[in-house]
Design a protein around this motif. Sequence first.
Motif, mmCIF file in Angstrom:
data_model
loop_
_atom_site.group_PDB
_atom_site.id
_atom_site.type_symbol
_atom_site.label_atom_id
_atom_site.label_comp_id
_atom_site.label_asym_id
_atom_site.label_seq_id
_atom_site.Cartn_x
_atom_site.Cartn_y
_atom_site.Cartn_z
ATOM 1 N N GLY A 39 -8.606 -1.864 3.555
ATOM 2 C CA GLY A 39 -9.077 -1.822 4.931
ATOM 3 C C GLY A 39 -8.245 -1.002 5.901
ATOM 4 N N ALA A 40 -7.028 -0.645 5.546
ATOM 5 C CA ALA A 40 -6.171 0.076 6.481
ATOM 6 C C ALA A 40 -6.418 1.583 6.481
ATOM 7 N N ILE A 41 -7.220 2.070 5.581
ATOM 8 C CA ILE A 41 -7.438 3.510 5.457
ATOM 9 C C ILE A 41 -8.842 3.849 5.964
ATOM 10 N N PRO A 42 -8.964 4.475 7.140
ATOM 11 C CA PRO A 42 -10.268 4.683 7.769
ATOM 12 C C PRO A 42 -11.308 5.388 6.902
ATOM 13 N N ASN A 43 -10.936 6.375 6.097
ATOM 14 C CA ASN A 43 -11.948 7.061 5.287
ATOM 15 C C ASN A 43 -12.579 6.131 4.256
ATOM 16 N N TYR A 44 -11.890 5.065 3.888
ATOM 17 C CA TYR A 44 -12.460 4.111 2.944
ATOM 18 C C TYR A 44 -13.586 3.308 3.592
ATOM 19 N N TRP A 45 -13.605 3.242 4.921
ATOM 20 C CA TRP A 45 -14.641 2.502 5.617
ATOM 21 C C TRP A 45 -16.011 3.154 5.426
ATOM 22 N N MET A 46 -16.059 4.341 4.904
ATOM 23 C CA MET A 46 -17.320 5.031 4.673
ATOM 24 C C MET A 46 -18.041 4.505 3.437
#
Length: 143
Positions: free
Chosen positions: A113-120
């Motif tokens: 959850g701390a890595i914004p690109n993973y939110w995609m």
Amino acid sequence: QERYSFDPAEWKNQDLIHYLDHGSLIWAGIYSGDIPLLTNSLVLNDACSTCECESYYAKSFCVMALRRGGIGHAGAVSVAWGGNHMYMHILNGIYYDSLSLGQAFSRAYTQEGAIPNYWMTTFLGDPTLELKPPYLLTNPLDF
């Protein structure tokens, strides 16, 4: 930009299909229109835009994977980050911890959850489905 193209026949009779490379709305190693009939395959695409949906375009990769017999698809709704560890955490959740698809995705999403690109990354399919593979991993890959 180089990318590898697979023979769509390589997707037949596979329980698990995991692709890691460049992707697009309609392409992840093969074109979405070329996805063969799948036999309850789980498809994980660590590639950009493989679950991007545009209302006027009905061949979104993730939607076509489900239409062709996939039981679930995890992929990116936009530009993504190559080497997204979420996919390995999803696999560990299923093949190491015997979690349902939804539980495995939810835990993997929280871990990364701390890595914004993973939110995609999104998951389409029945989150309550438990695969109960005939084999489990004995040592999870720890990233």
